[in-house]
Write a protein that holds these residues in place. Structure first.
Motif, PDB file in Angstrom:
ATOM      1  N   TYR A  67      11.524  13.768   0.368  1.00 26.80           N
ATOM      2  CA  TYR A  67      12.694  13.838   1.241  1.00 26.80           C
ATOM      3  C   TYR A  67      13.666  14.911   0.733  1.00 26.80           C
ATOM      4  N   GLY A  68      14.055  15.803   1.639  1.00 26.05           N
ATOM      5  CA  GLY A  68      15.082  16.795   1.323  1.00 26.05           C
ATOM      6  C   GLY A  68      14.626  17.985   0.512  1.00 26.05           C
ATOM      7  N   ALA A  69      13.304  18.155   0.333  1.00 29.10           N
ATOM      8  CA  ALA A  69      12.815  19.302  -0.436  1.00 29.10           C
ATOM      9  C   ALA A  69      11.364  19.585  -0.065  1.00 29.10           C
ATOM     10  N   ASP A  70      10.937  20.825  -0.283  1.00 32.31           N
ATOM     11  CA  ASP A  70       9.546  21.209  -0.020  1.00 32.31           C
ATOM     12  C   ASP A  70       8.658  20.957  -1.224  1.00 32.31           C
ATOM     13  N   TYR A  71       9.258  20.951  -2.414  1.00 27.95           N
ATOM     14  CA  TYR A  71       8.508  20.733  -3.646  1.00 27.95           C
ATOM     15  C   TYR A  71       9.473  20.284  -4.737  1.00 27.95           C
ATOM     16  N   LEU A  72       8.922  19.827  -5.855  1.00 29.59           N
ATOM     17  CA  LEU A  72       9.737  19.363  -6.981  1.00 29.59           C
ATOM     18  C   LEU A  72       9.352  20.113  -8.249  1.00 29.59           C
ATOM     19  N   CYS A  73      10.343  20.426  -9.073  1.00 31.33           N
ATOM     20  CA  CYS A  73      10.135  21.052 -10.373  1.00 31.33           C
ATOM     21  C   CYS A  73      10.759  20.163 -11.450  1.00 31.33           C
ATOM     22  N   VAL A  74      10.602  20.549 -12.700  1.00 37.15           N
ATOM     23  CA  VAL A  74      11.166  19.786 -13.812  1.00 37.15           C
ATOM     24  C   VAL A  74      12.679  19.649 -13.642  1.00 37.15           C
ATOM     25  N   GLY A  75      13.175  18.414 -13.778  1.00 36.62           N
ATOM     26  CA  GLY A  75      14.606  18.155 -13.657  1.00 36.62           C
ATOM     27  C   GLY A  75      15.057  17.754 -12.271  1.00 36.62           C
ATOM     28  N   ASP A  76      14.165  17.872 -11.282  1.00 33.71           N
ATOM     29  CA  ASP A  76      14.543  17.533  -9.900  1.00 33.71           C
ATOM     30  C   ASP A  76      14.526  16.021  -9.685  1.00 33.71           C
ATOM     31  N   PHE A  77      15.528  15.532  -8.938  1.00 35.42           N
ATOM     32  CA  PHE A  77      15.594  14.152  -8.484  1.00 35.42           C
ATOM     33  C   PHE A  77      15.245  14.133  -7.004  1.00 35.42           C
ATOM     34  N   ALA A  78      14.511  13.119  -6.552  1.00 35.90           N
ATOM     35  CA  ALA A  78      14.177  13.041  -5.129  1.00 35.90           C
ATOM     36  C   ALA A  78      13.724  11.646  -4.747  1.00 35.90           C
ATOM     37  N   ARG A  79      13.871  11.356  -3.462  1.00 30.26           N
ATOM     38  CA  ARG A  79      13.251  10.145  -2.904  1.00 30.26           C
ATOM     39  C   ARG A  79      11.904  10.571  -2.335  1.00 30.26           C
ATOM     40  N   VAL A  80      10.858   9.809  -2.687  1.00 28.00           N
ATOM     41  CA  VAL A  80       9.511  10.169  -2.255  1.00 28.00           C
ATOM     42  C   VAL A  80       8.806   8.956  -1.663  1.00 28.00           C
ATOM     43  N   ARG A 135       0.839  -1.214   0.000  1.00 28.00           N
ATOM     44  CA  ARG A 135       0.000   0.000   0.000  1.00 28.00           C
ATOM     45  C   ARG A 135       0.869   1.258   0.000  1.00 28.00           C
ATOM     46  N   VAL A 136       1.984   1.217   0.742  1.00 28.52           N
ATOM     47  CA  VAL A 136       2.876   2.379   0.846  1.00 28.52           C
ATOM     48  C   VAL A 136       4.289   1.952   0.469  1.00 28.52           C
ATOM     49  N   PHE A 137       4.961   2.762  -0.347  1.00 29.83           N
ATOM     50  CA  PHE A 137       6.323   2.438  -0.763  1.00 29.83           C
ATOM     51  C   PHE A 137       7.101   3.717  -1.030  1.00 29.83           C
ATOM     52  N   GLU A 138       8.417   3.576  -1.177  1.00 27.15           N
ATOM     53  CA  GLU A 138       9.268   4.717  -1.497  1.00 27.15           C
ATOM     54  C   GLU A 138       9.997   4.465  -2.806  1.00 27.15           C
ATOM     55  N   ALA A 139      10.247   5.554  -3.531  1.00 29.61           N
ATOM     56  CA  ALA A 139      10.883   5.450  -4.844  1.00 29.61           C
ATOM     57  C   ALA A 139      11.788   6.645  -5.077  1.00 29.61           C
ATOM     58  N   ASN A 140      12.799   6.432  -5.900  1.00 25.36           N
ATOM     59  CA  ASN A 140      13.616   7.533  -6.401  1.00 25.36           C
ATOM     60  C   ASN A 140      13.046   7.952  -7.746  1.00 25.36           C
ATOM     61  N   ILE A 141      12.694   9.229  -7.884  1.00 25.64           N
ATOM     62  CA  ILE A 141      12.064   9.687  -9.118  1.00 25.64           C
ATOM     63  C   ILE A 141      12.768  10.921  -9.674  1.00 25.64           C
ATOM     64  N   VAL A 142      12.533  11.181 -10.953  1.00 23.53           N
ATOM     65  CA  VAL A 142      12.954  12.425 -11.595  1.00 23.53           C
ATOM     66  C   VAL A 142      11.747  12.977 -12.335  1.00 23.53           C
ATOM     67  N   VAL A 143      11.504  14.274 -12.162  1.00 28.18           N
ATOM     68  CA  VAL A 143      10.383  14.933 -12.824  1.00 28.18           C
ATOM     69  C   VAL A 143      10.834  15.373 -14.211  1.00 28.18           C
ATOM     70  N   THR A 144      10.179  14.866 -15.238  1.00 26.38           N
ATOM     71  CA  THR A 144      10.565  15.190 -16.613  1.00 26.38           C
ATOM     72  C   THR A 144       9.640  16.227 -17.247  1.00 26.38           C
ATOM     73  N   ARG A 145       8.453  16.404 -16.640  1.00 26.67           N
ATOM     74  CA  ARG A 145       7.512  17.366 -17.214  1.00 26.67           C
ATOM     75  C   ARG A 145       6.500  17.791 -16.159  1.00 26.67           C
ATOM     76  N   HIS A 146       6.366  19.098 -15.932  1.00 27.44           N
ATOM     77  CA  HIS A 146       5.363  19.639 -15.022  1.00 27.44           C
ATOM     78  C   HIS A 146       5.331  21.147 -15.187  1.00 27.44           C
ATOM     79  N   PRO A 147       4.136  21.741 -15.284  1.00 23.37           N
ATOM     80  CA  PRO A 147       4.053  23.179 -15.553  1.00 23.37           C
ATOM     81  C   PRO A 147       4.445  24.065 -14.371  1.00 23.37           C
ATOM     82  N   THR A 148       4.283  23.551 -13.130  1.00 23.54           N
ATOM     83  CA  THR A 148       4.607  24.389 -11.959  1.00 23.54           C
ATOM     84  C   THR A 148       5.432  23.590 -10.955  1.00 23.54           C
ATOM     85  N   ARG A 149       4.879  23.394  -9.767  1.00 27.79           N
ATOM     86  CA  ARG A 149       5.581  22.660  -8.705  1.00 27.79           C
ATOM     87  C   ARG A 149       4.757  21.472  -8.228  1.00 27.79           C
ATOM     88  N   ILE A 150       5.460  20.408  -7.832  1.00 24.45           N
ATOM     89  CA  ILE A 150       4.810  19.235  -7.244  1.00 24.45           C
ATOM     90  C   ILE A 150       5.052  19.271  -5.744  1.00 24.45           C
TER      91      ILE A 150
END
Length: 199
Positions: A151-164, A113-128
């Motif tokens: 983890y380690g950020a308040d929001y994500l934009c295009v090009g950002d890498f993060a663990r979520v 039901r709950v998991f963690e992943a490393n992601i990169v945002v490739t497309r988004h008009p504003t902030r996640i």
């Protein structure tokens, strides 16, 4: 494309059998429930007992492969890389759905039901931000997830890498560490890899 030889390694053939349900057919005369998909690893054979799941409550279903068809031809078995159609007996046909895993052992299916992943945002008009709800695609799974933590950020934009940390919105799904995921919604795209199963 159908005439191209399947791509499967010797290693994938000796692993326990695993596949994901792509389509479900419940109204075919003389059958219980027919599921189609592609074998991810191992070998499935006629008469084999299988585990399917998870269902909406996170439980696993136990059934038996009564027959196997490949492009309308009855076959005795299918291996990694092959397309299949299974007539599955001894299982509640209304509990089988797209996105579930089929395996020959319960050990291969972990309801998550709950998991963690490393992601990169490739497309988004504003902030996640946390609380965002895109659709996750993994194998044949298509399910809305809720972004619970960045983890380690308040929001994500295009090009950002993060663990979520992500949570399936309605019920558990069968995913594993190492699975590739895509998050999409309108003009948003993100790709990543599952790194931890939380619950």
């Amino acid at each position: 494309l159908r005439q191209l030889p399947p791509v499967s390694s010797e290693e994938s053939l000796v692993k326990p059998a695993l596949a994901y349900v792509d389509k479900v057919y419940r109204g075919i005369r003389g059958t219980n429930v027919v599921v189609t998909g592609t074998v991810r690893q191992g070998v499935f054979k006629t008469g084999q007992t299988v585990v399917i799941g998870p269902d909406h409550n996170g439980h696993l279903l136990h059934g038996r492969i009564f027959s196997i068809e490949v492009f309308k031809k009855r076959v005795a078995g299918v291996k990694a890389g092959d397309l299949f159609g299974f007539d599955v007996k001894d299982v509640d046909k209304h509990s089988v759905r797209r996105g579930q895993a089929i395996a020959d052992t319960e050990d291969l299916i972990t309801p998550c039901r709950v998991f963690e992943a490393n992601i990169v945002v490739t497309r988004h008009p504003t902030r996640i931000s946390e609380g965002y709800s895109p659709v996750l695609q993994c194998h044949t799974i298509q399910h809305t997830v809720i972004l619970r933590k960045i983890y380690g950020a308040d929001y994500l934009c295009v090009g950002d890498f993060a663990r979520v940390r992500l949570e399936f919105s309605m019920h558990p799904e069968a995913i594993s560490v190492g699975d590739k995921i895509v998050l999409r919604e309108a003009n948003t795209r993100a790709i990543g890899t599952v790194v931890e199963i939380v619950s």
